[in-house]
Write a protein that holds these residues in place. Structure first.
Motif, PDB file in Angstrom:
ATOM      1  N   THR A   1     -20.498   1.654 -17.369  1.00 41.28           N
ATOM      2  CA  THR A   1     -19.510   1.707 -18.441  1.00 41.28           C
ATOM      3  C   THR A   1     -19.153   0.281 -18.858  1.00 41.28           C
ATOM      4  N   LEU A   2     -19.301  -0.011 -20.168  1.00 40.83           N
ATOM      5  CA  LEU A   2     -19.089  -1.378 -20.642  1.00 40.83           C
ATOM      6  C   LEU A   2     -17.617  -1.707 -20.866  1.00 40.83           C
ATOM      7  N   PHE A   3     -16.828  -0.703 -21.241  1.00 39.76           N
ATOM      8  CA  PHE A   3     -15.444  -0.983 -21.610  1.00 39.76           C
ATOM      9  C   PHE A   3     -14.456  -0.208 -20.735  1.00 39.76           C
ATOM     10  N   SER A   4     -14.730  -0.159 -19.459  1.00 37.83           N
ATOM     11  CA  SER A   4     -13.817   0.570 -18.563  1.00 37.83           C
ATOM     12  C   SER A   4     -12.555  -0.258 -18.337  1.00 37.83           C
ATOM     13  N   ARG A   5     -11.458   0.448 -18.126  1.00 36.59           N
ATOM     14  CA  ARG A   5     -10.217  -0.240 -17.819  1.00 36.59           C
ATOM     15  C   ARG A   5      -9.532   0.519 -16.698  1.00 36.59           C
ATOM     16  N   PRO A   6      -8.686  -0.159 -15.928  1.00 36.07           N
ATOM     17  CA  PRO A   6      -8.049   0.504 -14.788  1.00 36.07           C
ATOM     18  C   PRO A   6      -7.276   1.747 -15.222  1.00 36.07           C
TER      19      PRO A   6
ATOM     20  N   ASN B   1     -11.317  28.526 -28.559  1.00 30.12           N
ATOM     21  CA  ASN B   1     -12.664  28.110 -28.920  1.00 30.12           C
ATOM     22  C   ASN B   1     -12.955  26.674 -28.479  1.00 30.12           C
ATOM     23  N   ARG B   2     -14.110  26.503 -27.857  1.00 25.14           N
ATOM     24  CA  ARG B   2     -14.588  25.192 -27.385  1.00 25.14           C
ATOM     25  C   ARG B   2     -13.645  24.548 -26.363  1.00 25.14           C
ATOM     26  N   ALA B   3     -12.884  25.356 -25.660  1.00 25.52           N
ATOM     27  CA  ALA B   3     -11.925  24.827 -24.681  1.00 25.52           C
ATOM     28  C   ALA B   3     -12.622  24.008 -23.603  1.00 25.52           C
ATOM     29  N   GLN B   4     -13.763  24.493 -23.111  1.00 29.97           N
ATOM     30  CA  GLN B   4     -14.448  23.780 -22.029  1.00 29.97           C
ATOM     31  C   GLN B   4     -14.901  22.393 -22.468  1.00 29.97           C
ATOM     32  N   PHE B   5     -15.390  22.274 -23.706  1.00 30.90           N
ATOM     33  CA  PHE B   5     -15.831  20.973 -24.199  1.00 30.90           C
ATOM     34  C   PHE B   5     -14.654  20.004 -24.295  1.00 30.90           C
ATOM     35  N   LYS B   6     -13.521  20.511 -24.732  1.00 28.04           N
ATOM     36  CA  LYS B   6     -12.324  19.661 -24.850  1.00 28.04           C
ATOM     37  C   LYS B   6     -11.826  19.236 -23.464  1.00 28.04           C
ATOM     38  N   LYS B   7     -11.876  20.159 -22.500  1.00 29.74           N
ATOM     39  CA  LYS B   7     -11.468  19.817 -21.132  1.00 29.74           C
ATOM     40  C   LYS B   7     -12.361  18.706 -20.582  1.00 29.74           C
ATOM     41  N   ILE B   8     -13.666  18.840 -20.813  1.00 25.95           N
ATOM     42  CA  ILE B   8     -14.609  17.826 -20.316  1.00 25.95           C
ATOM     43  C   ILE B   8     -14.317  16.469 -20.949  1.00 25.95           C
ATOM     44  N   ASP B   9     -13.917  16.455 -22.212  1.00 28.71           N
ATOM     45  CA  ASP B   9     -13.600  15.182 -22.874  1.00 28.71           C
ATOM     46  C   ASP B   9     -12.466  14.454 -22.143  1.00 28.71           C
ATOM     47  N   PHE B  10     -11.401  15.198 -21.820  1.00 29.08           N
ATOM     48  CA  PHE B  10     -10.263  14.585 -21.123  1.00 29.08           C
ATOM     49  C   PHE B  10     -10.650  14.153 -19.706  1.00 29.08           C
ATOM     50  N   LEU B  11     -11.491  14.949 -19.066  1.00 30.12           N
ATOM     51  CA  LEU B  11     -11.943  14.606 -17.715  1.00 30.12           C
ATOM     52  C   LEU B  11     -12.854  13.386 -17.748  1.00 30.12           C
ATOM     53  N   MET B  12     -13.749  13.347 -18.738  1.00 29.27           N
ATOM     54  CA  MET B  12     -14.670  12.214 -18.872  1.00 29.27           C
ATOM     55  C   MET B  12     -13.929  10.908 -19.141  1.00 29.27           C
ATOM     56  N   GLU B  13     -12.810  11.003 -19.840  1.00 23.64           N
ATOM     57  CA  GLU B  13     -12.026   9.796 -20.110  1.00 23.64           C
ATOM     58  C   GLU B  13     -11.571   9.151 -18.809  1.00 23.64           C
ATOM     59  N   LEU B  14     -11.304   9.979 -17.794  1.00 26.37           N
ATOM     60  CA  LEU B  14     -10.915   9.468 -16.477  1.00 26.37           C
ATOM     61  C   LEU B  14     -12.135   9.044 -15.668  1.00 26.37           C
ATOM     62  N   LEU B  15     -13.131   9.920 -15.605  1.00 30.16           N
ATOM     63  CA  LEU B  15     -14.296   9.662 -14.749  1.00 30.16           C
ATOM     64  C   LEU B  15     -15.105   8.456 -15.223  1.00 30.16           C
ATOM     65  N   SER B  16     -15.131   8.219 -16.521  1.00 32.85           N
ATOM     66  CA  SER B  16     -15.942   7.106 -17.030  1.00 32.85           C
ATOM     67  C   SER B  16     -15.343   5.752 -16.662  1.00 32.85           C
ATOM     68  N   SER B  17     -14.053   5.722 -16.307  1.00 29.21           N
ATOM     69  CA  SER B  17     -13.411   4.458 -15.916  1.00 29.21           C
ATOM     70  C   SER B  17     -13.159   4.375 -14.414  1.00 29.21           C
ATOM     71  N   ALA B  18     -13.547   5.407 -13.680  1.00 27.65           N
ATOM     72  CA  ALA B  18     -13.220   5.473 -12.254  1.00 27.65           C
ATOM     73  C   ALA B  18     -14.197   4.676 -11.394  1.00 27.65           C
ATOM     74  N   SER B  19     -13.668   4.111 -10.328  1.00 31.41           N
ATOM     75  CA  SER B  19     -14.514   3.506  -9.294  1.00 31.41           C
ATOM     76  C   SER B  19     -15.066   4.641  -8.424  1.00 31.41           C
ATOM     77  N   PRO B  20     -16.060   4.367  -7.558  1.00 35.07           N
ATOM     78  CA  PRO B  20     -16.573   5.424  -6.689  1.00 35.07           C
ATOM     79  C   PRO B  20     -15.489   6.120  -5.868  1.00 35.07           C
ATOM     80  N   THR B  21     -14.558   5.332  -5.301  1.00 37.44           N
ATOM     81  CA  THR B  21     -13.518   5.935  -4.466  1.00 37.44           C
ATOM     82  C   THR B  21     -12.514   6.711  -5.313  1.00 37.44           C
ATOM     83  N   GLU B  22     -12.197   6.202  -6.484  1.00 39.43           N
ATOM     84  CA  GLU B  22     -11.306   6.936  -7.386  1.00 39.43           C
ATOM     85  C   GLU B  22     -11.940   8.254  -7.809  1.00 39.43           C
TER      86      GLU B  22
END
Length: 557
Positions: free
Chosen positions: A108-113, A132-153
């Motif tokens: 991730t190039l632009f991750s922040r704590p 409608n499309r609830a699962q895709f929206k849930k994944i978006d919010f989850l990805m916002e966290l996971l894409s900036s997370a360290s391995p332990t986080e």
């Protein structure tokens, strides 16, 4: 406050098995949060328990293991199958995420704590998404966290999403940590939690208002509390003599419920604090007809019956689980509600003795024969033991489990198991244990798990294996159970499987014996699966302390 500070606390908790050390770690952190960001205290308290919502809340994230694995695969740039394989290998979604992050090819190039507040906000947003499309929206919010997370986080984030933190912290440890952090007597914190069933609220009030504020917390219709629990009676005569005199009542074999009226709303909660009002609409109708239009909390047992006789407990579970065709099930599985206690009527009454609470209950209930009735009971003195014996025999003949023996002077004590309420059943005592593993059968049962590894919990809520149970299941129940656990399989090795702890079984046994091969130090002789306990949650399974008590008592006889 950054999320990695909470993650460090998780790591410290995971590094010790000693409850006092865990309590000290939590007390220090809760005190720090209380000083620096008190508005986060309620959130952090729940997160330290691996929860997002209080136990009674109807809110849920709606993210299962499959959806979570998809999000992890997107975050680290591998296929969902790779995530699944890693999970099978480690036996834990958190460890799988951590290892995949360490090998991560997609940087991730632009991750922040990540902050704790951001984690909580995104999780809450996921819980509110539907349609409608609830699962895709849930994944978006989850990805916002996971894409900036360290391995332990990532390890602890993914565990939190499934509410499986695995750091050995139960409600008792959190309660003691709140007391220690904010200099509150333990019994005051315990009572505040008993009455609100919301540890986050307890922590917040302890920090802001101290002991005086906690003492003001009380029951509120609409928010369920844990039920008072019963111990096994050593016998009618002994129990009644110890109490001086006793209230004995029929023990019904159904679903224990807590019914709340607040305003015009009637809610039905199970002993797991799940709201099942929609599945049991006729119960609200019975209550509407039989009780006053005042705020109250009453407790009782719902049984399924036919021609005036109780029918299988499994039919009752079918009703509670039902989400569709409810009206059709009402005629197929008719229900009767037996009320036996009141906790609130216009005001909290749980501190009143049982004999007074029963009088209040009798004064407000207008029985609706066959639909809503008061529990059958007798008042028994040591000179009138035969009255209890007669009730016991009549209860068994009527198709019920046995009797309850209750101290008439006792207050209602939510979540407490003690000698103020005892049970006496016709059959030997059983254990409620959770499935954590299994072995596939042979021959015609080769496609089914035929033997289940059962576990109980220690004082910190950690699971310890006790014994395998393989008998007592007919083909239909075996098939149903296999279908329940198949989606929960974490890993396979030959015929052996590791299973995510979720399914609770009632296990009968002939004897508890010492066993150095078991994680508990004990095992069961001739364990038999009696039934699937869908009405019991992971926090309600039996404890190591109870096993030790049963074993000790058996050595005296």
């Amino acid at each position: 406050m950054l999320y990695h500070e909470l993650v460090r606390v998780y790591q410290d908790l995971d590094s010790t098995t000693k409850r006092l050390e865990k309590t000290a770690i939590l007390a220090d952190f809760l005190g720090k949060v209380g000083d620096e960001e008190p508005e986060l205290l309620s959130v952090v308290t729940l997160l330290c328990m691996g929860r997002i919502f209080p136990t009674w809340s109807e809110e849920e994230l709606g993210i299962g293991a499959k959806l979570l694995m998809k999000a992890i695969s997107m975050a680290v740039g591998v296929s969902p199958e790779d995530v699944e394989n890693q999970m099978r290998e480690t036996g834990d979604v958190g460890l799988a995420a951590e290892e995949l992050y360490q090998k991560k090819s997609q940087v991730t190039l632009f991750s922040r704590p990540i902050t704790i507040e951001k984690v909580y906000q995104n999780l809450m947003k996921m819980a509110t998404i539907s349609g409608n499309r609830a699962q895709f929206k849930k994944i978006d919010f989850l990805m916002e966290l996971l894409s900036s997370a360290s391995p332990t986080e990532a390890k602890y984030l993914t565990r939190t999403v499934l509410e499986e933190l695995r750091v050995g912290v139960g409600e008792g440890t959190i309660r003691d940590a709140i007391s220690q952090a904010f200099k509150i007597p333990q019994e005051v914190t315990e009572r505040a939690h008993m009455l609100t069933n919301d540890m986050g609220l307890v922590a917040e009030v302890a920090r802001m208002q101290g002991e005086e504020g906690l003492r003001k917390l009380t029951l509120k219709p609409g928010k369920p509390v844990k039920p008072m629990l019963a111990q096994l009676s050593p016998g009618i005569k002994t129990s009644v003599e110890e109490m001086g005199w006793a209230i004995c009542e029929t023990k019904y074999d159904g679903i224990r419920v807590q019914i709340h009226r607040h305003g015009e709303k009637i809610d039905v909660f199970t002993r797991r604090l799940e709201n099942v009002s929609e599945a049991l609409p006729e119960i609200a109708d019975y209550v509407e007809k039989s009780l006053p239009h005042e705020d109250f909390i009453v407790e009782g047992e719902i049984i399924a019956s036919r021609d005036g006789k109780p029918i299988s407990f499994q039919y009752m579970l079918q009703r509670v689980r039902r989400k569709y065709d409810v009206e059709q099930m009402i005629s197929k599985v008719p229900l009767t509600l037996y009320l036996f206690d009141v906790l609130y009527y216009k005001r909290p009454v749980l501190d009143e003795p049982l004999k007074k609470r029963r009088k209040i209950l009798e004064s407000i209930v207008k029985p609706y024969p066959g639909k809503l009735e008061l529990s059958r009971q007798v008042k028994v003195t040591p000179e009138e033991i035969e009255m209890a014996t007669d009730l016991f025999e009549a209860s068994i003949t009527g198709g019920h489990e046995g009797i309850m023996i209750k101290d008439p002077h006792a207050p209602y004590m939510p979540g407490i198991r003690g000698k103020k309420m005892l049970k006496l059943k016709a059959e030997p005592e059983t254990l409620d244990l959770v499935v954590v593993g299994g072995t596939y059968g042979k021959g015609k049962r080769a496609h089914l798990i035929g033997s289940y590894l059962m576990a109980l919990q220690d004082e910190n809520g950690q699971l310890l294996t006790l014994a395998y149970a393989a008998t007592g299941l007919d083909d239909q129940t075996l098939l149903e159970l296999s279908e329940m656990v198949e989606p929960l399989i974490i890993s396979k090795k030959g015929r052996e499987v590791k299973i995510e702890p979720s399914v609770v079984l009632e296990i009968a046994f002939s004897e508890i014996v010492e066993s150095p091969e078991s994680e508990t130090g004990y095992s069961l002789r001739f364990p038999v699966v009696k039934r699937i306990r869908s009405d019991r949650g992971l926090d309600e399974i039996d404890t190591l302390e109870r096993i030790q008590s049963i074993f000790k008592n058996s050595q005296k006889s």
